[in-house]
Write a protein that holds these residues in place. Structure first.
Motif, mmCIF file in Angstrom:
data_model
loop_
_atom_site.group_PDB
_atom_site.id
_atom_site.type_symbol
_atom_site.label_atom_id
_atom_site.label_comp_id
_atom_site.label_asym_id
_atom_site.label_seq_id
_atom_site.Cartn_x
_atom_site.Cartn_y
_atom_site.Cartn_z
ATOM 1 N N PHE A 44 30.614 23.898 82.483
ATOM 2 C CA PHE A 44 29.678 24.809 83.531
ATOM 3 C C PHE A 44 28.728 23.535 83.987
ATOM 4 C CE2 PHE A 44 30.891 28.372 80.394
ATOM 5 C CZ PHE A 44 31.705 28.958 81.300
ATOM 6 N N GLY A 45 28.754 22.191 83.865
ATOM 7 C CA GLY A 45 27.874 21.540 84.165
ATOM 8 C C GLY A 45 27.577 21.243 85.630
ATOM 9 N N MET A 46 26.589 20.559 85.943
ATOM 10 C CA MET A 46 26.086 20.418 87.369
ATOM 11 C C MET A 46 26.815 19.451 88.134
ATOM 12 S SD MET A 46 22.217 19.115 88.675
ATOM 13 C CE MET A 46 21.776 18.407 90.216
ATOM 14 N N VAL A 47 27.583 18.297 87.429
ATOM 15 C CA VAL A 47 27.945 17.221 87.991
ATOM 16 C C VAL A 47 29.417 16.872 87.473
ATOM 17 C CG1 VAL A 47 27.939 14.599 88.061
ATOM 18 C CG2 VAL A 47 25.787 15.759 87.741
ATOM 19 N N SER A 48 30.269 16.662 88.504
ATOM 20 C CA SER A 48 31.350 15.950 88.176
ATOM 21 C C SER A 48 31.901 14.818 88.867
ATOM 22 C CB SER A 48 32.508 17.162 88.773
ATOM 23 O OG SER A 48 32.368 17.347 90.070
ATOM 24 N N GLU A 140 36.712 3.828 84.525
ATOM 25 C CA GLU A 140 36.289 4.890 83.758
ATOM 26 C C GLU A 140 35.321 5.854 84.061
ATOM 27 O OE1 GLU A 140 37.568 3.662 79.404
ATOM 28 O OE2 GLU A 140 36.637 2.147 80.403
ATOM 29 N N LEU A 141 35.392 7.002 83.905
ATOM 30 C CA LEU A 141 34.105 8.094 84.343
ATOM 31 C C LEU A 141 34.139 9.125 83.407
ATOM 32 C CD1 LEU A 141 35.296 8.984 87.924
ATOM 33 C CD2 LEU A 141 33.986 6.931 87.273
ATOM 34 N N THR A 142 32.817 9.246 82.970
ATOM 35 C CA THR A 142 32.433 10.481 82.039
ATOM 36 C C THR A 142 31.289 11.026 82.788
ATOM 37 O OG1 THR A 142 32.174 11.621 79.848
ATOM 38 C CG2 THR A 142 30.982 9.354 80.462
ATOM 39 N N VAL A 143 30.721 12.091 82.402
ATOM 40 C CA VAL A 143 29.727 13.096 82.859
ATOM 41 C C VAL A 143 28.989 13.478 81.619
ATOM 42 C CG1 VAL A 143 30.645 13.140 85.067
ATOM 43 C CG2 VAL A 143 30.940 14.889 83.475
ATOM 44 N N GLY A 144 27.673 13.957 82.083
ATOM 45 C CA GLY A 144 26.776 14.863 81.267
ATOM 46 C C GLY A 144 26.356 15.943 82.351
ATOM 47 N N PRO A 145 25.570 16.913 81.713
ATOM 48 C CA PRO A 145 25.105 18.014 82.206
ATOM 49 C C PRO A 145 24.587 17.789 83.483
ATOM 50 C CG PRO A 145 24.351 18.352 80.067
ATOM 51 C CD PRO A 145 25.069 16.984 80.185
ATOM 52 N N TYR A 322 40.436 25.619 80.104
ATOM 53 C CA TYR A 322 39.530 24.535 80.485
ATOM 54 C C TYR A 322 39.101 24.846 81.688
ATOM 55 C CZ TYR A 322 38.815 19.916 82.796
ATOM 56 O OH TYR A 322 38.051 19.155 83.557
ATOM 57 N N HIS A 323 40.065 25.106 82.804
ATOM 58 C CA HIS A 323 39.811 25.301 84.227
ATOM 59 C C HIS A 323 38.955 26.487 84.535
ATOM 60 C CE1 HIS A 323 43.461 22.965 85.793
ATOM 61 N NE2 HIS A 323 42.369 22.111 86.042
ATOM 62 N N SER A 324 38.972 27.521 83.177
ATOM 63 C CA SER A 324 37.943 28.723 83.491
ATOM 64 C C SER A 324 36.489 28.497 83.284
ATOM 65 C CB SER A 324 38.514 29.814 82.562
ATOM 66 O OG SER A 324 39.854 30.066 82.733
ATOM 67 N N LEU A 325 36.351 27.175 82.428
ATOM 68 C CA LEU A 325 34.988 26.949 82.101
ATOM 69 C C LEU A 325 34.291 25.689 83.032
ATOM 70 C CD1 LEU A 325 35.821 26.982 78.091
ATOM 71 C CD2 LEU A 325 35.158 28.836 79.528
ATOM 72 N N VAL A 326 34.971 25.469 84.182
ATOM 73 C CA VAL A 326 34.205 24.280 84.843
ATOM 74 C C VAL A 326 33.211 24.743 85.812
ATOM 75 C CG1 VAL A 326 34.894 22.643 86.651
ATOM 76 C CG2 VAL A 326 36.448 22.992 84.834
ATOM 77 N N LYS A 327 33.466 26.084 86.452
ATOM 78 C CA LYS A 327 32.522 26.667 87.372
ATOM 79 C C LYS A 327 31.965 27.778 86.901
ATOM 80 C CE LYS A 327 32.929 23.317 90.411
ATOM 81 N NZ LYS A 327 31.993 22.214 90.902
ATOM 82 N N PRO A 328 30.654 28.141 87.187
ATOM 83 C CA PRO A 328 29.844 27.669 88.146
ATOM 84 C C PRO A 328 29.066 26.730 87.575
ATOM 85 C CG PRO A 328 28.762 29.968 87.397
ATOM 86 C CD PRO A 328 30.267 29.809 86.812
ATOM 87 N N CYS A 329 28.442 25.804 88.568
ATOM 88 C CA CYS A 329 27.615 24.799 87.946
ATOM 89 C C CYS A 329 26.312 25.149 87.838
ATOM 90 C CB CYS A 329 27.550 23.927 89.185
ATOM 91 S SG CYS A 329 29.177 22.851 89.572
ATOM 92 N N PHE A 330 25.748 25.151 86.364
ATOM 93 C CA PHE A 330 24.540 25.451 86.005
ATOM 94 C C PHE A 330 23.487 24.124 86.217
ATOM 95 C CE2 PHE A 330 26.826 28.980 84.396
ATOM 96 C CZ PHE A 330 26.216 30.084 84.508
ATOM 97 N N ALA A 331 22.401 24.383 86.525
ATOM 98 C CA ALA A 331 21.402 23.199 86.878
ATOM 99 C C ALA A 331 20.073 23.934 86.644
ATOM 100 C CB ALA A 331 21.563 22.761 88.086
ATOM 101 N N ALA A 332 19.660 24.144 85.231
ATOM 102 C CA ALA A 332 18.502 24.952 84.911
ATOM 103 C C ALA A 332 17.343 24.143 85.354
ATOM 104 C CB ALA A 332 18.417 25.044 83.405
ATOM 105 N N ASP A 333 16.316 24.812 86.056
ATOM 106 C CA ASP A 333 14.857 24.026 86.631
ATOM 107 C C ASP A 333 15.211 23.390 87.843
ATOM 108 O OD1 ASP A 333 13.909 25.126 84.177
ATOM 109 O OD2 ASP A 333 14.093 23.463 83.124
ATOM 110 N N GLU A 334 16.395 23.498 88.438
ATOM 111 C CA GLU A 334 16.470 22.485 89.375
ATOM 112 C C GLU A 334 16.741 23.204 90.898
ATOM 113 O OE1 GLU A 334 17.184 19.469 89.656
ATOM 114 O OE2 GLU A 334 17.187 18.782 87.479
#
Length: 737
Positions: A44-48, A140-145, A322-334
């Motif tokens: 549910f992260g903001m970034v991909s 190589e790529l990785t992401v955080g929230p 996994y695909h069920s937990l990608v969206k929506p993108c949560f971005a608290a305080d943004e």
């Protein structure tokens, strides 16, 4: 389940074995491709972050724009011109394709920027993506929230480069490009820069750090370097005058030298983007961020465990979760639209895709996420004037209003019934009631019907859902008024056919929309002529005794598509309106038919490999359907109900926030295409026999052991007691059965 996820499932055109039995009679008109991407994501992260070819619709892959049949290709094989951020997941023609701040590792001159290099040796796991570009650089790529970290391994070269293109956005298809309205970039210190672009009315800021000591740092414009420059500012950019611009880091590389690029993002300016990078990455780097993201995915995916001897089934299920937990993108305080901190979410794209399956799954496993989403949607309504049908990282009119009406009411009704904390229901009721009168709602109130006719069903159901909320907040007078309007669904049906009246429809026809799970299925079945007549309609829709059909190919013609639609046939989960239709049999006392249809879907319409999905995954809506079907449950969204059925695995465990539910079976037989169907013989909840084929959401939250006895022949279970309808004499308005 983490170790069995394959993020490449759904990235290619549908390539499933020829369907057998009942499934061979179904017809799939919509794009036969999952439209997923294998890039790095956070739950549910903001970034991909993903390899970028400019292909439709995620920016990854080889396909051109397509709305029907097999997708045409743009490239002969996987290619990439760099790596971009923010991708859709499984959606189709939404005209919002993101792919901002392309990062490209290069060995040639800046003029080579935009070259589509071959993608070799791709790897992907949840939170991680890697590939080798045709220029020899391992990526190589990785992401955080709210961040992304790239790691590039260079060969020995005199002038290795990392180029950041801040002007790129959207896709390389007609009308798919995104142009920033204004932008600025600034270098702050060696290896440190920041920038902000305004795209579709939203400011997207980045704080960027590159770990390459001794390399030069330059700005560039129109593919020309700007030595000595420290800022680029564009107050107004027109599409006709846009020239590419960005940053470049350049220097000699040793063989196997790694260079990290760390990016923090924010919708509230570069300073907050910097803070987000510090929160996500701190003084660490790729390895630490990857480890933390991996653990986040392990925690999320560990909420459900299934026991199966089939490696393929384990992979398909794990990937669906996994695909069920990608969206929506949560971005608290943004939120860029209101200045107060608090919940904010985007890529609710669209409710039409996810409200029946994916949102109920999120509510079940992560109710705090659903509360945050509900609050965010209510804030959108307060700021922009309507509860969204879809919501993106963009400003402007809701582009999805023709798909459906008032779908947020369904989502909020379940949260209210479950007493999910964190929502101001008095505030919610103000917006829920007002929203019922907007857009198509005015036609419904004035004329008693709204076209496309599916909106009549949407609005009637939304009135019912809102009445449930009004009762929960003890406004009984308002609840009675709303319940009266909820009866308007009857005007949508033709009593001569038992189907919807002639109308226009969004992606489908009247057969596809005629079997929705309404709040008064008892009356709806009576309108069709009773149980037998209703079952006969369903049997025709699902192709019982029908001949196999041929699916549309590439670029299908008008005549071919018209002939297919004329079949009035189930679209095999290739299209969203059919998601809940198999469970309509329950309301006519035929759970055996549901078992047959669901098993045919599970065994014929999902598989491993890039072509393992029958159609667009649509932000996890399709994948969540598979998750529910495998568990032997189906949520009736807006009614706080779960229909019970035959699981596709012998044993599973669902971890709720406060306890676990063990789902067990006896008499289980592995499901396989063309195999024998398992039918429910009996159900026990914590040792108590259930004659009825459903539990409420509250009951499910109290249950610790759900046991299903299965057998090879239909039984009397579920045939005498039907799921509740509002016209039942014993109907409980509070949501408990």
């Amino acid at each position: 389940m983490y170790d069995h996820v394959d993020p490449f499932i759904g990235t290619g055109a549908t390539d499933l074995p020829a369907p057998e039995g009942l499934a061979a009679t179904w017809w799939w008109p919509k794009p036969q491709v999952g439209n997923t991407h294998p890039g790095a994501t956070y739950p549910f992260g903001m970034v991909s972050a993903c390899a970028y070819s400019g292909a439709y619709p995620t920016g990854y892959g080889t396909y051109d724009f397509n709305t029907e049949g097999v997708p045409p290709t743009m490239y002969d094989g996987p290619v990439a011109s760099g790596f971009t951020h923010f991708q859709q997941s499984g959606t189709g023609a939404i005209r919002k394709y993101y792919n901002y701040f392309r990062v490209t590792p290069m060995l040639g001159p800046l003029d080579d920027l935009g070259t589509a290099w071959d993608l070799l040796d791709e790897e992907a796991t949840p939170g991680y993506y890697a590939a080798t570009l045709g220029n020899g650089i391992r990526c190589e790529l990785t992401v955080g929230p709210k961040s992304a970290v790239h790691r590039y391994t260079f060969p020995a070269h005199e002038q290795a480069r990392i180029v950041v293109d801040a002007s790129t956005g959207g896709l390389a298809i007609d009308h798919g490009r995104t142009v920033p309205l204004k932008a600025h970039l600034a270098t702050l210190a060696p290896g440190v820069a920041q920038g902000e672009i305004h795209v579709e009315g939203v400011p997207l800021a980045v704080h960027l750090e590159v770990d390459a000591p001794g390399w030069r740092q330059l700005l560039w414009y129109d593919r020309r370097l700007m030595p000595g420059g420290t800022r680029l500012d564009f107050d107004y950019i027109r599409p006709t005058t846009l020239r590419p611009f960005g940053l470049m880091f350049m220097g000699p590389s040793r063989a196997e030298q790694t260079v990290e690029v760390r990016l923090g993002f924010s919708l509230r300016g570069p300073e907050r983007a910097h803070a987000n990078l510090l929160a996500d990455v701190g003084g660490h780097g790729f390895t630490s961020r990857h480890r933390e993201t991996t653990q986040a995915w392990r925690d999320h995916l560990g909420r459900i465990e299934v026991q199966t001897d089939s490696a393929d089934q384990r992979t398909v299920f794990s990937t669906a979760l996994y695909h069920s937990l990608v969206k929506p993108c949560f971005a608290a305080d943004e939120s860029p639209s209101w200045t107060t901190d608090g919940p904010y979410a985007f890529d609710i794209c669209t409710l039409w895709d996810v409200y029946r399956t994916q949102l109920p799954l999120m509510t079940t496993l992560f109710p705090h996420r659903s509360a945050a989403l509900a609050t965010s949607m209510l804030s959108v309504c307060e700021q922009e004037g309507n509860l969204p049908i879809g919501y993106r990282m963009a400003k402007g009119a809701d582009r999805f209003s023709r798909q459906g009406s008032a779908l947020a009411h369904t989502f909020l009704a379940d949260l209210c019934d479950l007493d999910v904390p964190g929502i101001d229901w008095e505030w919610a009721m103000v917006h829920l009631e007002a929203d019922l009168r907007r857009t198509y709602g005015e036609d419904y109130l004035v004329h008693g019907v709204a076209h496309p006719i599916s909106h009549t069903l949407d609005l009637a159901y939304a009135y019912h859902c809102t009445a449930r909320i009004a009762r929960r907040v003890r406004d009984r007078a308002l609840a009675e008024q709303l319940s009266a309007h909820a009866e308007g669904w009857r005007a949508a049906y033709d009593t001569r056919t038992g189907l919807l009246v002639d109308s226009t429809f969004y992606e489908g026809g009247r057969w596809n929309y005629s079997f929705r799970l309404l709040h008064d299925m008892r009356a709806r079945i009576a309108l069709a002529g009773g149980d037998e007549a209703f079952v006969a309609l369903l049997d025709r829709f699902f192709g019982y005794d029908a001949a196999p059909v041929t699916q549309p190919g590439a670029r299908p013609g008008v005549a071919e598509m018209e002939a297919g639609y004329a079949l009035g046939r189930f679209e095999g989960l290739n299209n969203e309106p059919d998601y809940e239709a198999p469970w309509a049999y329950y309301y006519a006392g035929r759970p055996d038919r549901t078992a047959e249809v669901v098993q045919a879907v599970v065994t014929n319409q999902f598989g491993t490999g890039r072509g393992g999905l029958p159609g667009n995954d649509d932000s996890g809506g399709l994948s969540a359907w598979y998750v529910w079907a495998t568990l032997g449950l189906f949520p009736v969204a807006g009614q706080n109900l779960f229909l019970l059925g035959a699981p596709a695995v012998g044993e599973s465990t669902v971890k709720l926030p406060d306890h676990e539910i063990a789902l067990t079976t006896t008499g289980f037989a592995p499901v396989e295409p063309g195999g024998k169907v398992s039918y429910v013989q009996s159900v026990q909840a914590d040792g108590r026999t259930l004659e009825r084929p459903w539990v409420t959401g509250r009951e499910l939250r109290r249950t610790r052991h759900l046991h299903v006895e299965l057998g090879p022949e239909p039984s009397a279970w579920g045939t005498r007691t039907r799921p509740p309808s509002t016209s039942d004499p014993s109907y409980a308005t509070g949501g408990e059965a």
